[in-house]
Scaffold this active site. Structure first.
Site, mmCIF file in Angstrom:
data_model
loop_
_atom_site.group_PDB
_atom_site.id
_atom_site.type_symbol
_atom_site.label_atom_id
_atom_site.label_comp_id
_atom_site.label_asym_id
_atom_site.label_seq_id
_atom_site.Cartn_x
_atom_site.Cartn_y
_atom_site.Cartn_z
ATOM 1 N N ASP A 44 0.785 -1.173 0.062
ATOM 2 C CA ASP A 44 0.087 0.019 -0.052
ATOM 3 C C ASP A 44 0.852 1.251 0.038
ATOM 4 O O ASP A 44 2.223 1.142 0.383
ATOM 5 C CB ASP A 44 -1.045 0.037 1.355
ATOM 6 C CG ASP A 44 -1.965 1.201 1.286
ATOM 7 O OD1 ASP A 44 -2.306 1.637 0.174
ATOM 8 O OD2 ASP A 44 -1.826 1.910 2.236
ATOM 9 N N SER A 45 0.332 2.536 -0.229
ATOM 10 C CA SER A 45 1.052 3.579 -0.024
ATOM 11 C C SER A 45 1.535 3.907 1.617
ATOM 12 O O SER A 45 2.411 4.589 1.693
ATOM 13 C CB SER A 45 0.388 4.680 -0.626
ATOM 14 O OG SER A 45 -1.011 4.885 0.436
ATOM 15 N N TYR A 78 -0.904 8.159 -2.606
ATOM 16 C CA TYR A 78 -0.914 8.025 -3.981
ATOM 17 C C TYR A 78 -2.080 8.611 -4.694
ATOM 18 O O TYR A 78 -2.337 8.519 -5.932
ATOM 19 C CB TYR A 78 -0.955 6.587 -4.317
ATOM 20 C CG TYR A 78 0.124 5.669 -4.181
ATOM 21 C CD1 TYR A 78 1.326 6.195 -3.694
ATOM 22 C CD2 TYR A 78 0.133 4.225 -4.561
ATOM 23 C CE1 TYR A 78 2.385 5.545 -3.539
ATOM 24 C CE2 TYR A 78 1.214 3.463 -4.622
ATOM 25 C CZ TYR A 78 2.592 3.974 -4.187
ATOM 26 O OH TYR A 78 3.617 3.328 -3.791
ATOM 27 N N GLY A 79 -3.090 9.010 -3.827
ATOM 28 C CA GLY A 79 -4.712 9.312 -4.325
ATOM 29 C C GLY A 79 -4.634 10.233 -5.420
ATOM 30 O O GLY A 79 -5.663 10.305 -5.952
ATOM 31 N N CYS A 109 -4.078 -1.701 -1.972
ATOM 32 C CA CYS A 109 -3.978 -0.003 -2.193
ATOM 33 C C CYS A 109 -4.917 -0.039 -3.523
ATOM 34 O O CYS A 109 -4.572 -0.423 -4.507
ATOM 35 C CB CYS A 109 -2.663 0.269 -2.692
ATOM 36 S SG CYS A 109 -2.869 2.186 -3.145
ATOM 37 N N ASN A 110 -6.307 0.296 -3.336
ATOM 38 C CA ASN A 110 -7.222 0.220 -4.396
ATOM 39 C C ASN A 110 -6.767 1.488 -5.517
ATOM 40 O O ASN A 110 -7.174 0.956 -6.558
ATOM 41 C CB ASN A 110 -8.769 0.779 -3.804
ATOM 42 C CG ASN A 110 -8.919 -0.476 -3.157
ATOM 43 O OD1 ASN A 110 -8.889 -1.562 -3.257
ATOM 44 N ND2 ASN A 110 -9.721 -0.264 -2.145
ATOM 45 N N GLU A 191 -2.760 8.486 8.465
ATOM 46 C CA GLU A 191 -1.198 8.175 8.328
ATOM 47 C C GLU A 191 -0.639 9.193 9.542
ATOM 48 O O GLU A 191 0.607 8.932 9.819
ATOM 49 C CB GLU A 191 -0.660 8.684 6.876
ATOM 50 C CG GLU A 191 -1.256 7.757 5.835
ATOM 51 C CD GLU A 191 -0.178 6.518 5.936
ATOM 52 O OE1 GLU A 191 0.914 6.464 6.672
ATOM 53 O OE2 GLU A 191 -0.695 5.567 5.469
ATOM 54 N N CYS A 225 -11.000 2.564 0.061
ATOM 55 C CA CYS A 225 -9.513 2.992 0.005
ATOM 56 C C CYS A 225 -9.136 2.234 1.326
ATOM 57 O O CYS A 225 -9.843 2.186 2.415
ATOM 58 C CB CYS A 225 -9.383 4.548 0.463
ATOM 59 S SG CYS A 225 -7.832 4.751 1.155
ATOM 60 N N THR A 226 -8.191 1.399 1.432
ATOM 61 C CA THR A 226 -7.831 0.507 2.427
ATOM 62 C C THR A 226 -7.441 1.096 3.639
ATOM 63 O O THR A 226 -7.543 0.527 4.790
ATOM 64 C CB THR A 226 -6.617 -0.410 2.061
ATOM 65 O OG1 THR A 226 -5.703 0.479 1.443
ATOM 66 C CG2 THR A 226 -7.005 -1.332 0.741
ATOM 67 N N HIS A 227 -7.440 2.497 3.697
ATOM 68 C CA HIS A 227 -6.996 3.121 4.970
ATOM 69 C C HIS A 227 -8.428 3.333 5.707
ATOM 70 O O HIS A 227 -8.627 3.492 6.934
ATOM 71 C CB HIS A 227 -6.679 4.599 4.508
ATOM 72 C CG HIS A 227 -5.200 4.748 4.430
ATOM 73 N ND1 HIS A 227 -4.708 4.449 3.132
ATOM 74 C CD2 HIS A 227 -4.148 5.480 5.007
ATOM 75 C CE1 HIS A 227 -3.224 4.410 3.096
ATOM 76 N NE2 HIS A 227 -2.901 5.056 4.340
#
Ligand code: DGL
Length: 354
Positions: A44-45, A78-79, A109-110, A191, A225-227
């Site tokens: 992922d980012s 990355y978004g 990371c989608n 983050e 989003c995986t976050h």
């Protein structure tokens, strides 16, 4: 009642499960070992993909599985990056991951999957026998089997713009409304390592109210989003509290990790989460970040509510150099070291799989 964690079961029911429920429907270790890949890489980012790792570990509870995780924190988020840049990052990361002799690589990371699945598949093809998974396709499959009347998708700007979720659903014949929105304020907050602190929570709530207010009129919500599973509890609280007037019928949350776990592990029926993972600090977990290992560990702890254990730092320059190292190494030997030569490690123990 002692609860363990939020899980997502059949028909969009997100719920808390109790200890008494835990013994039911848990996949047996025998069933799992027969079908599960043994060594799984995820990337992922940043810390977002840990929501996917947490889910896989919860479902499997298997000491026979090993996980390598890379958070590209130095280049997060990355978004809203350019597509070509994301494709390059994905190629670099997947090339590096292939040196771990993995069975599967999960694009946790989608944004990467929406923009650059092809780059991942191409890079993984450097070595035989590695299957690349993303979360978008399995989620679309699962939603078709459990269709909501209308669906919102909260994601990064890139994922929302790509319409990856609605395209995957339309390709499978879904005729309901799908609204995809970019939510750029969430990833930096998640983050930050400040989740749970008053100032962060206030910003988070304001951002969630903004995004959820733009989504009314849907009855299901994909955490695209995986976050975002790390703030699922905040979303549920708002929907049943401050935003109740906007969502009188509630909002059923969908965590794509669930559908991914079914596909990755080759399971037909949704397993109930056994228990929250209790220990990431074993040799079964190799966690890397391209950013600061300390910051990553802090952010991870604020998301997971527990210590992740050893985090190793990998400079972007070393990550980028890895494919050349790898091609030499693979050409020389089919039993290449599990740890790329170029990895710098900020801990005293060598992170090789036992
Ligand atoms: N967690 C990632 C996703 O699922 C990326 C977030 C970001 O870097 O913007 O899209």
């Amino acid at each position: 009642m002692e609860t363990n964690q939020v899980v997502f079961l059949n028909s969009f029911i997100s719920c808390q499960i109790s200890d008494s429920q835990l013994s039911k429907n848990v996949i047996t270790q025998d069933q799992l070992y027969k079908r599960a890949p043994k060594r799984i890489g995820l990337f992922d980012s940043g810390v977002g993909g840990l929501s996917v790792l947490r889910h896989l570990v919860s479902v499997t509870q298997s000491e026979a599985l090993e996980f390598v995780y890379l958070g590209d924190t130095a280049r997060c988020p990355y978004g809203n990056r350019a597509q070509g840049e994301i494709a390059l990052f994905v190629e670099e990361i997947v090339s590096w991951l292939t040196s771990f002799q993995l069975d599967s690589i999960v694009m946790a990371c989608n944004t990467s999957a929406a923009i650059a699945k092809g780059a991942a598949v191409k890079a993984a093809a450097r070595v035989a026998g590695v299957t690349v998974f993303d979360l978008i396709e399995p989620t679309a499959d699962w939603l078709i089997a459990n269709p909501p009347e209308s669906l919102g998708v909260m994601a990064t700007i890139n994922t929302a713009k790509s319409k990856a979720f609605s395209r995957a659903l339309t390709a499978r014949g879904y005729a309901g409304k799908v609204v995809e929105i970019g939510c750029p304020k969430l990833v930096p907050l998640i983050e930050s390592g400040r989740l749970g602190q008053a100032s962060c929570e206030a910003e988070l709530e304001a951002a969630l109210i903004e995004y959820l207010s733009a989504l009314t009129g849907v009855d299901g919500l994909v955490l695209g989003c995986t976050h975002f599973p790390f703030v699922a509890d905040r979303i549920e609280k708002l929907v049943s509290g401050k935003l109740k007037a906007l969502y009188p019928l509630g909002l059923k949350l969908v965590d794509p990790s669930h559908a991914l776990a079914l596909q990755l592990l080759g399971l037909d029926a949704p397993p109930v989460v056994a228990t929250a993972p209790n220990d990431y600090q074993t040799s079964a977990f190799k966690i890397y970040t391209t950013g600061s290992a300390v910051d990553f560990a802090l952010a991870a702890a604020s998301c997971l509510g527990q210590d992740l254990g050893v985090v190793s730092q990998l400079d972007v320059a070393e990550l980028v150099a890895a494919p050349r190292e790898l091609s030499k190494k693979v050409a020389r030997s089919s039993t290449a070291s599990l740890i790329p030569q170029s990895v710098s490690i900020d801990v005293t123990t060598s992170p090789s799989f036992a």
